[in-house]
Structures are given as C-alpha cells and as structure tokens.
Design an enzyme around this catalytic site. Structure first.
Site, short mmCIF file in Angstrom:
data_model
loop_
_atom_site.label_atom_id
_atom_site.label_comp_id
_atom_site.label_asym_id
_atom_site.label_seq_id
_atom_site.Cartn_x
_atom_site.Cartn_y
_atom_site.Cartn_z
N LEU A 117 -32.86 13.57 11.44
CA LEU A 117 -31.68 14.22 10.85
C LEU A 117 -31.98 14.84 9.50
CD1 LEU A 117 -28.83 11.72 11.87
CD2 LEU A 117 -29.58 13.79 13.05
N PHE A 143 -40.17 18.21 20.13
CA PHE A 143 -39.53 19.39 19.51
C PHE A 143 -39.51 19.26 17.99
CE2 PHE A 143 -37.16 19.30 23.59
CZ PHE A 143 -37.13 20.63 23.95
N THR A 156 -45.06 27.60 19.63
CA THR A 156 -44.44 28.90 19.38
C THR A 156 -45.41 30.07 19.61
OG1 THR A 156 -43.54 30.28 17.60
CG2 THR A 156 -44.99 28.53 16.91
N ASP A 157 -44.85 31.23 19.92
CA ASP A 157 -45.69 32.44 20.05
C ASP A 157 -46.30 32.85 18.70
OD1 ASP A 157 -43.38 33.42 18.82
OD2 ASP A 157 -42.96 34.96 20.32
N GLU A 158 -45.72 32.35 17.59
CA GLU A 158 -46.21 32.76 16.26
C GLU A 158 -47.65 32.33 16.02
OE1 GLU A 158 -43.70 32.40 12.90
OE2 GLU A 158 -41.89 32.80 14.04
N TYR A 194 -45.82 28.11 8.29
CA TYR A 194 -45.18 27.53 9.48
C TYR A 194 -46.08 27.69 10.70
CZ TYR A 194 -42.39 27.52 13.75
OH TYR A 194 -41.95 27.30 15.04
N LYS A 251 -48.07 24.91 13.11
CA LYS A 251 -47.87 24.76 14.55
C LYS A 251 -49.21 24.94 15.30
CE LYS A 251 -44.39 24.27 16.47
NZ LYS A 251 -43.63 23.01 16.83
N ASN A 262 -35.92 31.92 20.22
CA ASN A 262 -34.75 31.47 20.97
C ASN A 262 -33.48 31.90 20.26
OD1 ASN A 262 -35.34 28.41 22.76
ND2 ASN A 262 -36.89 29.87 22.15
N LEU A 287 -32.13 34.57 12.08
CA LEU A 287 -31.55 35.92 12.09
C LEU A 287 -30.18 36.02 12.79
CD1 LEU A 287 -32.07 39.00 11.46
CD2 LEU A 287 -32.76 39.17 13.84
N ASP A 320 -39.10 42.74 1.81
CA ASP A 320 -39.66 42.19 3.05
C ASP A 320 -40.14 40.75 2.86
OD1 ASP A 320 -40.33 42.28 5.68
OD2 ASP A 320 -41.86 43.84 5.49
P1 NAD Z 1 -34.57 23.03 14.36
O1 NAD Z 1 -35.05 23.29 12.98
O2 NAD Z 1 -33.23 23.54 14.76
O3 NAD Z 1 -34.55 21.47 14.66
C1 NAD Z 1 -35.60 20.63 14.30
C2 NAD Z 1 -35.15 19.19 14.55
O4 NAD Z 1 -36.25 18.33 14.22
C3 NAD Z 1 -33.96 18.75 13.68
O5 NAD Z 1 -33.04 18.04 14.47
C4 NAD Z 1 -34.60 17.85 12.64
O6 NAD Z 1 -33.72 16.85 12.16
C5 NAD Z 1 -35.76 17.26 13.42
N1 NAD Z 1 -36.86 16.81 12.55
C6 NAD Z 1 -37.45 17.50 11.54
N2 NAD Z 1 -38.40 16.75 10.96
C7 NAD Z 1 -38.41 15.56 11.63
C8 NAD Z 1 -39.19 14.38 11.52
N3 NAD Z 1 -40.13 14.27 10.58
N4 NAD Z 1 -38.96 13.37 12.37
C9 NAD Z 1 -37.99 13.48 13.33
N5 NAD Z 1 -37.21 14.56 13.47
C10 NAD Z 1 -37.43 15.60 12.63
O7 NAD Z 1 -35.70 23.59 15.31
P2 NAD Z 1 -35.57 24.39 16.68
O8 NAD Z 1 -35.33 25.81 16.39
O9 NAD Z 1 -34.69 23.65 17.60
O10 NAD Z 1 -37.08 24.28 17.20
C11 NAD Z 1 -37.52 23.17 17.96
C12 NAD Z 1 -39.00 23.29 18.23
O11 NAD Z 1 -39.27 24.51 18.91
C13 NAD Z 1 -39.86 23.33 16.96
O12 NAD Z 1 -41.03 22.60 17.20
C14 NAD Z 1 -40.18 24.81 16.76
O13 NAD Z 1 -41.41 24.97 16.12
C15 NAD Z 1 -40.23 25.28 18.19
N6 NAD Z 1 -39.88 26.69 18.39
C16 NAD Z 1 -38.65 27.17 18.00
C17 NAD Z 1 -38.31 28.49 18.26
C18 NAD Z 1 -36.98 29.08 17.86
O14 NAD Z 1 -36.76 30.27 18.07
N7 NAD Z 1 -36.06 28.31 17.31
C19 NAD Z 1 -39.23 29.32 18.92
C20 NAD Z 1 -40.49 28.81 19.25
C21 NAD Z 1 -40.78 27.49 19.01
O1 DAU Z 2 -41.22 33.40 17.52
C1 DAU Z 2 -40.80 32.07 17.54
C2 DAU Z 2 -40.29 31.67 16.18
O2 DAU Z 2 -39.03 32.32 16.00
C3 DAU Z 2 -40.13 30.17 16.00
O3 DAU Z 2 -41.38 29.56 16.11
C4 DAU Z 2 -39.49 29.83 14.66
O4 DAU Z 2 -39.22 28.44 14.59
C5 DAU Z 2 -38.17 30.59 14.56
O5 DAU Z 2 -37.58 30.36 13.29
C6 DAU Z 2 -38.39 32.08 14.78
O6 DAU Z 2 -39.16 32.66 13.68
P1 DAU Z 2 -38.82 34.11 13.11
O7 DAU Z 2 -39.38 34.22 11.76
O8 DAU Z 2 -39.19 35.16 14.08
O9 DAU Z 2 -37.20 34.01 13.11
P2 DAU Z 2 -36.12 34.39 12.02
O10 DAU Z 2 -34.79 34.22 12.68
O11 DAU Z 2 -36.34 33.73 10.72
O12 DAU Z 2 -36.38 35.96 11.81
C7 DAU Z 2 -36.33 36.85 12.91
C8 DAU Z 2 -36.64 38.24 12.38
O13 DAU Z 2 -35.55 38.67 11.54
C9 DAU Z 2 -37.88 38.30 11.51
O14 DAU Z 2 -38.53 39.55 11.73
C10 DAU Z 2 -37.35 38.25 10.08
C11 DAU Z 2 -36.01 38.96 10.21
N1 DAU Z 2 -34.95 38.49 9.28
C12 DAU Z 2 -34.68 37.16 9.23
C13 DAU Z 2 -33.70 36.68 8.39
C14 DAU Z 2 -33.39 35.20 8.33
C15 DAU Z 2 -34.25 39.41 8.51
O15 DAU Z 2 -34.48 40.63 8.58
N2 DAU Z 2 -33.27 38.93 7.68
C16 DAU Z 2 -32.98 37.60 7.56
O16 DAU Z 2 -32.10 37.25 6.76
#
Ligand code: NAD
Ligand code: DAU
Length: 367
Positions: free
Chosen positions: A36, A82, A134-136, A174, A178, A204, A214, A303
């Site tokens: 949490l 996750f 992640t794809d990153e 980040y 990963k 996602n 975003l 940026d």
């Molecule tokens: P999120 O930030 O919404 O949630 C992360 C969760 O992990 C939270 O509930 C947090 O409390 C918990 N957490 C953080 N540190 C912790 C710790 N030390 N011990 C236990 N719990 C902990 O993340 P998300 O967007 O749901 O992403 C989930 C996973 O998917 C991550 O590993 C992320 O790298 C990966 N991922 C996310 C996206 C995306 O678009 N959101 C895309 C690709 C990969």
């Molecule tokens: O590709 C997978 C990744 O997608 C995950 O691994 C990460 O956990 C997740 O956070 C996400 O990373 P991004 O950096 O791609 O997502 P974000 O939503 O932060 O940004 C998406 C795009 O929008 C990126 O090009 C930056 C831009 N952006 C983001 C924010 C927050 C803006 O232009 N303005 C903003 O305020």
C-alpha cells in the site's frame, strides 16, 4: 482449486487482474500481497472485500520474512509479481526507490519462492512464477515517416516493432530497474531451473489507474478545467493496451506459457499523445455538454528527460503460442475508460484528495 499470490494487487493492473480472475473462475483463491504505497488503493477491490476466495496481506516484497510467511500460510500454486514503482517521471526524480523495490524486491521474491518451493530433489513441483515487466526495457523505436492522423503507422507491415528477441536498451531509471529485474528472473531460471517466465506489456489504460499517468491525468484535469500538460511536441507514440485484455494475457501466460520464455503483450494500437489528449477532450465535452472543455486547455510543456519516442509491440509469439490478441481497439477502450471515470467521481475525489491515504494511516499505521 488454484491459489494465486498476486503482489501489487492493490495497484491499477493488479486490482483489475484480481477482479478479472474472481469473475472468471469459481475455483480460485487470490492472496493480494501489497505494501500500500501511494499507488495502492484497496477501494479498487471493494467488490472482492467480502469474497471468501480473496485475502489481503499488507506487506512489502522486500521483506523476506513476510514473503516467506505468506508462502507458507497460503501455499500458492502461482506467484504473479506486479508490485513495483511504476511511474517514469517519479523515477527521474528519485531513482533509488526504483532500484530498491523493482530490483531488490524482485530478487527477494525469487529467493523466497525458490526456498519455499524447493522439493529437495532439484525441482519445484508444479509451482510457477510470472514477472510482470514492460515494453520500456527495449528502449525506443523510430517514428515512421508516414503516420495516419491518429498516430498509427500508415504502412504497419513496413516498420520496426519490439520482439522478444529485441536487445534490452532501457533509458529511464524505471525501465533500467525493470530490465535488471528481468535479468534476475532469467538468471534464476537458467541457473536453478526456477520455474519462472516473463511478460512484457505495453501501456495499459482502463478503470482504477492512478491519475498521474497520461490518460487518467488528462481526464481528471479536463473535468477540473485545469491545463493538460503535453510533453514536448506531443508526437511520442505508445501502443495502448486495454487493461482487461492484459489480464486475459496474464492468466494465459501464467498457466500455459513456456517456462524461461518472454511474452510480449500488446500490439497495433499505436497512437500519438496529442491524438489521445484531443480525443479525451472531445469525448468529455460531448458527454458533459460543457463547451468550455476544449483544446484551449492543452499546454505544451518542457519534455520529459530521455523521453522514449515510440513503443510498438509485435504480438506474434503470444498469438501463435497462446492464441491471444488484444480484442479492444483503442477507440472502443478509450470510450469505456472515459465513461468509467465519469461514472466514478468519488473514486477520483478520494485518490486525489488523499482521503484514502488517511484511511490507510488509520488502518495500517502507514504514512
Ligand atoms: P501501480 O503503480 O498502479 O501499482 C503498483 C502496486 O505495487 C501498488 O499497489 C503498490 O502499493 C504496490 N507496491 C509498490 N511497492 C511495493 C512493495 N515494495 N511491496 C509490495 N507492494 C508494493 O502499477 P501498475 O500500473 O498496476 O503496474 C503493475 C506492474 O505492471 C508493474 O510491475 C509495472 O512495471 C508493470 N507495467 C505497467 C504498465 C502500465 O501501463 N501501467 C505497463 C507495463 C508494465
Ligand atoms: O510502456 C509501458 C509503460 O507505460 C509502463 O511500464 C509504465 O509503468 C507506465 O507508467 C507507462 O509509462 P509511460 O511513461 O509510457 O506512461 P505515462 O502515462 O507516464 O506517459 C505516456 C506518454 O504521455 C509519454 O510519452 C509521456 C506523455 N505524458 C505523460 C504525462 C504524465 C505527457 O505528455 N504529459 C503528462 O503529463
């Protein structure tokens, strides 16, 4: 009956996954193991709270005693990791916690599972560990010369995508954390025969996403008539994956993916950031009838440092081996997502006002 230990289950994707699994299967038990942090929100799981198949454990993946205790107490068949620090901008500001949680936390999960699942004969029974990545980790792709108005490539068959064999080339703290975690997972599989595999998904979107990313940020700001900060020229491209499609993929990979393998999840939903922001403004204005919500709210801002230009996934392996393909086109998913945020103003109000942080402080003594 199969038991899943889901770390980070109170976050965006983890909570969607838990709700998906409880809806899909009767004979399933889910242990949500989550520390949490600011990103964990038990309100996401209100629908599961009284379900006898669901248990919440408030603990940290870096805490080996707690992880070992949960593995003994709940005897999971599957561990899905996750839990992570997930926001790129935060990693640029404070990289240390990303190394700590994402790398050391993963190593701790691997060590604890390896010890708990060791059958004494060099095997690990039928247990399986899935690392959600992640794809990153692959870095950044070129923007094709010929784009459609929405930012999708005009000639998708002629351009480059991330494949599972694409070399790792992370740029942000980040993505570096990963990628490092992925290498440890691979090392545990290759060295100890540890039953692990990795999924790498694209961006996602959907219900319960914290409004620092975003799409929920732009929805929230538009509803508040605040400016919508677009980084750089707004032409960066992400490959958008509706979260429920991702949950379906995780379920398939965890049960049927080949151990030691990587599976890319995503594909052919590429859009520029500026197209997304304009789509959100248009849809919110139409639904609310508020004519002051329009493109005048957009502000182009400095940026992001090291900003990756384009992500694009080749979904061939998961399609061929597991029959998965993203079912939700972006235009459908974005409408569902905006509607969800419009229908859940209380959820947004709580996560943006800190009410849920106060609740945790009271319940679990955290700040
Ligand atoms: P999120 O930030 O919404 O949630 C992360 C969760 O992990 C939270 O509930 C947090 O409390 C918990 N957490 C953080 N540190 C912790 C710790 N030390 N011990 C236990 N719990 C902990 O993340 P998300 O967007 O749901 O992403 C989930 C996973 O998917 C991550 O590993 C992320 O790298 C990966 N991922 C996310 C996206 C995306 O678009 N959101 C895309 C690709 C990969
Ligand atoms: O590709 C997978 C990744 O997608 C995950 O691994 C990460 O956990 C997740 O956070 C996400 O990373 P991004 O950096 O791609 O997502 P974000 O939503 O932060 O940004 C998406 C795009 O929008 C990126 O090009 C930056 C831009 N952006 C983001 C924010 C927050 C803006 O232009 N303005 C903003 O305020």
């Amino acid at each position: 009956m199969k038991t899943y230990l889901v770390t980070g289950g109170a976050g965006f994707i983890g909570s969607n996954f838990i709700l998906y699994m409880l809806r899909k299967y009767n004979d399933v038990e889910i242990v949500n193991y989550d520390a949490l942090t600011y990103a964990g929100n038990l309100e996401n799981l209100a629908a599961a709270e009284n379900d006898p198949r669901y248990v919440f454990v408030n603990a940290d993946i870096r805490d080996s005693e707690s992880v070992a205790g949960a593995l003994v107490a709940h005897q999971p068949d599957y561990v899905i990791n996750f839990a992570a620090e997930s926001h790129v901008d935060r990693s640029i500001d404070s990289p240390g916690i990303f190394a700590d949680t994402n790398v050391m936390g993963t190593v701790n999960m691997l060590n604890s599972c390896r010890a708990a699942w060791d059958d004494g004969k060099g095997g690990f029974g039928s247990h399986r560990y899935l690392q959600v990545s992640t794809d990153e980790v692959y870095g950044s792709l070129e923007i094709p010369h010929n784009l459609c108005a929405d930012g999708s490539p005009r000639h998708p068959d002629r351009i480059e995508y991330f494949k599972e064999t694409t070399p790792l080339n992370p740029h942000s703290p980040y993505s570096a954390s990963k990628a490092s975690a992925d290498l440890f997972v691979k090392a545990y599989h290759d060295t100890y025969g540890f039953p692990a595999l990795i999924s790498r998904c694209s961006n996602n979107y959907g219900p319960y996403q914290f409004p620092e990313k975003l799409i929920p940020l732009m929805i929230h700001n538009a509803l508040q008539h605040k400016t919508l900060p677009v980084y750089g020229d707004g032409m960066n491209v992400r490959d958008w994956l509706y979260v429920e499609d991702h949950c379906r993929a995780i379920d398939l990979i965890a049960t049927d993916g080949r151990l030691g393998e990587v599976y890319n999840v995503g594909g052919h939903n590429e859009r520029t950031n500026i197209y997304i922001v304009k789509t959100i403004l248009k849809k919110i204005a139409e639904t609310t009838g508020d004519k002051t919500i329009d493109e005048r709210l957009i502000a182009y801002v400095t940026d992001r440092k090291g900003h990756d230009r384009r992500y694009g996934m080749a979904p061939d392996k998961i399609k061929t081996e597991l029959g998965w393909y993203p079912k939700t086109p972006f235009e459908e998913g974005i409408i569902k997502t905006i509607d969800w945020y419009l229908d859940n103003p209380e959820w947004i109000r709580h996560v943006t006002s800190g009410i849920y942080q106060q609740y945790y402080e009271k319940m679990y003594g955290q700040d």
